[in-house]
Design an enzyme around this catalytic site. Sequence first.
Site, PDB file in Angstrom:
ATOM      1  N   CYS A 115     -80.296 -48.617  -0.006  1.00 32.94           N
ATOM      2  CA  CYS A 115     -79.386 -48.381   1.124  1.00 32.94           C
ATOM      3  C   CYS A 115     -80.066 -48.584   2.477  1.00 32.94           C
ATOM      4  CB  CYS A 115     -78.808 -46.978   1.036  1.00 32.94           C
ATOM      5  SG  CYS A 115     -78.068 -46.671  -0.560  1.00 32.94           S
ATOM      6  N   HIS A 256     -75.967 -43.940   7.335  1.00 36.01           N
ATOM      7  CA  HIS A 256     -75.621 -44.509   6.029  1.00 36.01           C
ATOM      8  C   HIS A 256     -74.412 -43.755   5.468  1.00 36.01           C
ATOM      9  CE1 HIS A 256     -75.666 -45.995   2.059  1.00 36.01           C
ATOM     10  NE2 HIS A 256     -76.218 -44.935   1.509  1.00 36.01           N
ATOM     11  N   ASN A 286     -69.818 -45.749  -0.874  1.00 36.41           N
ATOM     12  CA  ASN A 286     -71.204 -46.092  -0.563  1.00 36.41           C
ATOM     13  C   ASN A 286     -71.453 -47.551  -0.967  1.00 36.41           C
ATOM     14  OD1 ASN A 286     -73.978 -46.395  -0.470  1.00 36.41           O
ATOM     15  ND2 ASN A 286     -74.440 -44.473  -1.523  1.00 36.41           N
TER      16      ASN A 286
HETATM   17  O1  UT7 Z   1     -77.007 -43.953  -1.073  1.00 27.48           O
HETATM   18  C1  UT7 Z   1     -78.161 -43.310  -1.469  1.00 27.48           C
HETATM   19  C2  UT7 Z   1     -78.110 -41.883  -1.262  1.00 27.48           C
HETATM   20  N1  UT7 Z   1     -77.151 -41.271  -2.161  1.00 27.48           N
HETATM   21  C3  UT7 Z   1     -76.740 -40.082  -1.885  1.00 27.48           C
HETATM   22  O2  UT7 Z   1     -77.113 -39.569  -0.862  1.00 27.48           O
HETATM   23  C4  UT7 Z   1     -75.854 -39.381  -2.873  1.00 27.48           C
HETATM   24  C5  UT7 Z   1     -76.170 -37.922  -2.802  1.00 27.48           C
HETATM   25  N2  UT7 Z   1     -75.423 -37.069  -3.737  1.00 27.48           N
HETATM   26  C6  UT7 Z   1     -74.127 -36.750  -3.627  1.00 27.48           C
HETATM   27  O3  UT7 Z   1     -73.395 -37.303  -2.842  1.00 27.48           O
HETATM   28  C7  UT7 Z   1     -73.631 -35.597  -4.465  1.00 27.48           C
HETATM   29  O4  UT7 Z   1     -74.739 -34.966  -5.094  1.00 27.48           O
HETATM   30  C8  UT7 Z   1     -72.577 -35.949  -5.555  1.00 27.48           C
HETATM   31  C9  UT7 Z   1     -71.264 -36.304  -4.876  1.00 27.48           C
HETATM   32  C10 UT7 Z   1     -73.070 -37.092  -6.398  1.00 27.48           C
HETATM   33  C11 UT7 Z   1     -72.337 -34.738  -6.463  1.00 27.48           C
HETATM   34  O5  UT7 Z   1     -71.906 -33.635  -5.680  1.00 27.48           O
HETATM   35  P1  UT7 Z   1     -72.614 -32.223  -5.850  1.00 27.48           P
HETATM   36  O6  UT7 Z   1     -71.881 -31.308  -4.980  1.00 27.48           O
HETATM   37  O7  UT7 Z   1     -74.080 -32.405  -5.615  1.00 27.48           O
HETATM   38  O8  UT7 Z   1     -72.296 -31.882  -7.349  1.00 27.48           O
HETATM   39  P2  UT7 Z   1     -73.302 -31.553  -8.559  1.00 27.48           P
HETATM   40  O9  UT7 Z   1     -73.990 -32.790  -9.002  1.00 27.48           O
HETATM   41  O10 UT7 Z   1     -74.145 -30.360  -8.195  1.00 27.48           O
HETATM   42  O11 UT7 Z   1     -72.276 -31.104  -9.660  1.00 27.48           O
HETATM   43  C12 UT7 Z   1     -71.431 -29.957  -9.485  1.00 27.48           C
HETATM   44  C13 UT7 Z   1     -70.418 -29.932 -10.621  1.00 27.48           C
HETATM   45  C14 UT7 Z   1     -71.039 -30.154 -11.987  1.00 27.48           C
HETATM   46  O12 UT7 Z   1     -70.334 -29.350 -12.926  1.00 27.48           O
HETATM   47  P3  UT7 Z   1     -70.941 -27.936 -13.412  1.00 27.48           P
HETATM   48  O13 UT7 Z   1     -72.277 -28.254 -14.016  1.00 27.48           O
HETATM   49  O14 UT7 Z   1     -71.058 -27.099 -12.171  1.00 27.48           O
HETATM   50  O15 UT7 Z   1     -69.924 -27.443 -14.396  1.00 27.48           O
HETATM   51  C15 UT7 Z   1     -70.732 -31.596 -12.279  1.00 27.48           C
HETATM   52  O16 UT7 Z   1     -70.672 -31.878 -13.658  1.00 27.48           O
HETATM   53  O17 UT7 Z   1     -69.459 -30.985 -10.432  1.00 27.48           O
HETATM   54  C16 UT7 Z   1     -69.371 -31.767 -11.638  1.00 27.48           C
HETATM   55  N3  UT7 Z   1     -69.041 -33.128 -11.290  1.00 27.48           N
HETATM   56  C17 UT7 Z   1     -67.786 -33.571 -11.162  1.00 27.48           C
HETATM   57  N4  UT7 Z   1     -66.609 -32.957 -11.318  1.00 27.48           N
HETATM   58  C18 UT7 Z   1     -65.490 -33.696 -11.108  1.00 27.48           C
HETATM   59  C19 UT7 Z   1     -69.918 -34.158 -10.989  1.00 27.48           C
HETATM   60  N5  UT7 Z   1     -69.222 -35.262 -10.710  1.00 27.48           N
HETATM   61  C20 UT7 Z   1     -67.896 -34.929 -10.807  1.00 27.48           C
HETATM   62  C21 UT7 Z   1     -66.706 -35.647 -10.609  1.00 27.48           C
HETATM   63  N6  UT7 Z   1     -65.530 -34.990 -10.758  1.00 27.48           N
HETATM   64  N7  UT7 Z   1     -66.695 -36.940 -10.254  1.00 27.48           N
END
Ligand code: UT7
Length: 334
Positions: A115, A256, A286
């Site tokens: 990125c 970004h 993204n």
């Molecule tokens: O471009 C390079 C840089 N990239 C980034 O900066 C990306 C950075 N990361 C993010 O944007 C976020 O971490 C995500 C959007 C990918 C995920 O959001 P989060 O708030 O960090 O969620 P998490 O990974 O901590 O997951 C929380 C919960 C989990 O369920 P449990 O374990 O709490 O039951 C996941 O399984 O949300 C669940 N989950 C979803 N639920 C519904 C993860 N993806 C999804 C989804 N829909 N698409």
Amino acid sequence: MAQYAAMRSIGAYVPKKILSNTDLEKMVDTTDEWIVKRTGIKERHIAAEHESTSDMGAKAASLAIERSGIAKEDIDLVLCATVTPDYFNMPSTACIISKKLDITNVQAFDISAACSGFVYLLSIAKAFIESGMKKNVLIIGAEKFSSIVDYTDRGTCILFGDGAGAAVISATSDKKEAIVDIHASADGTYADFLVTPAPGSVHPANQKMLDKKLNFVQMKGNETFKLAVKTLTQDVIEILHTNNLQASDIPHFIPHQANYRIIKAVGDALGMKDEQVVLTVQKYGNTSAASIPMAINDIYESGRLKKGDLMLLDTFGGGLTWASALLPFAGASK
Ligand code: UT7
């Protein structure tokens, strides 16, 4: 006379097909509500099956050249930033774009900085121009990210989109037009936060790597998120401090576009007002190396970006890599 580098123009290309959150609800266990709340993304664009990264890059570049008023014969370096090249790994996508634009007999190569790729390219173009080696550098950030996304993995497939952006960076003797400063850095300690494991020398292409889905992007989302907020904020503090500027001096803060919550957290930490912060993540998702030039193009096309306006670019991505840049827009207003 000293030679400086200036951004003469911007262009972008957005593929037609839209992949909405409602579409994704039918593909993986997710909801529009979750995606909007956690990322701010409502839809992203996806390239057609026959459309390659170089096709999109060439379209964005063609627009940037036209808007620059510089003849394509005068371009002497073509650079492309991508992690989804047409081929792994030769010929370079920059070579293919050059051919598509009929710009031949010039130096052309790709870089891989995920990125951060476009801002990395800006630093390379600046160095080539200030050293006197080149006069007009075409820089392109282009990604067909859908080609490395596993559409059964809800943790990644909701985030990424396809597209391309490009700019012409030219020599100038007018310091007021010049790129002011660029800070670019990397830390391979966190290489496993964002990775496409195969094909490559570690995992050459074979059935086993396909069965394990190693050809798809893998991300430690939460860890990446936290580091992104910290690094993006720190980047801006440093570049503003070095150049004796305040956040309030920046009319266009262009971070970004990975996640609205990251952008909001960084903007708030820096005391940026909403109207200073450029946002496109809701409609493009993204798009990796294309994210920053697509966002610049958006404010150019809407008439918000005027000649001479100061832009602060701030990016973060796989590697891990990060970079910030301070520059005025040196092209004509729309
Ligand atoms: O471009 C390079 C840089 N990239 C980034 O900066 C990306 C950075 N990361 C993010 O944007 C976020 O971490 C995500 C959007 C990918 C995920 O959001 P989060 O708030 O960090 O969620 P998490 O990974 O901590 O997951 C929380 C919960 C989990 O369920 P449990 O374990 O709490 O039951 C996941 O399984 O949300 C669940 N989950 C979803 N639920 C519904 C993860 N993806 C999804 C989804 N829909 N698409």
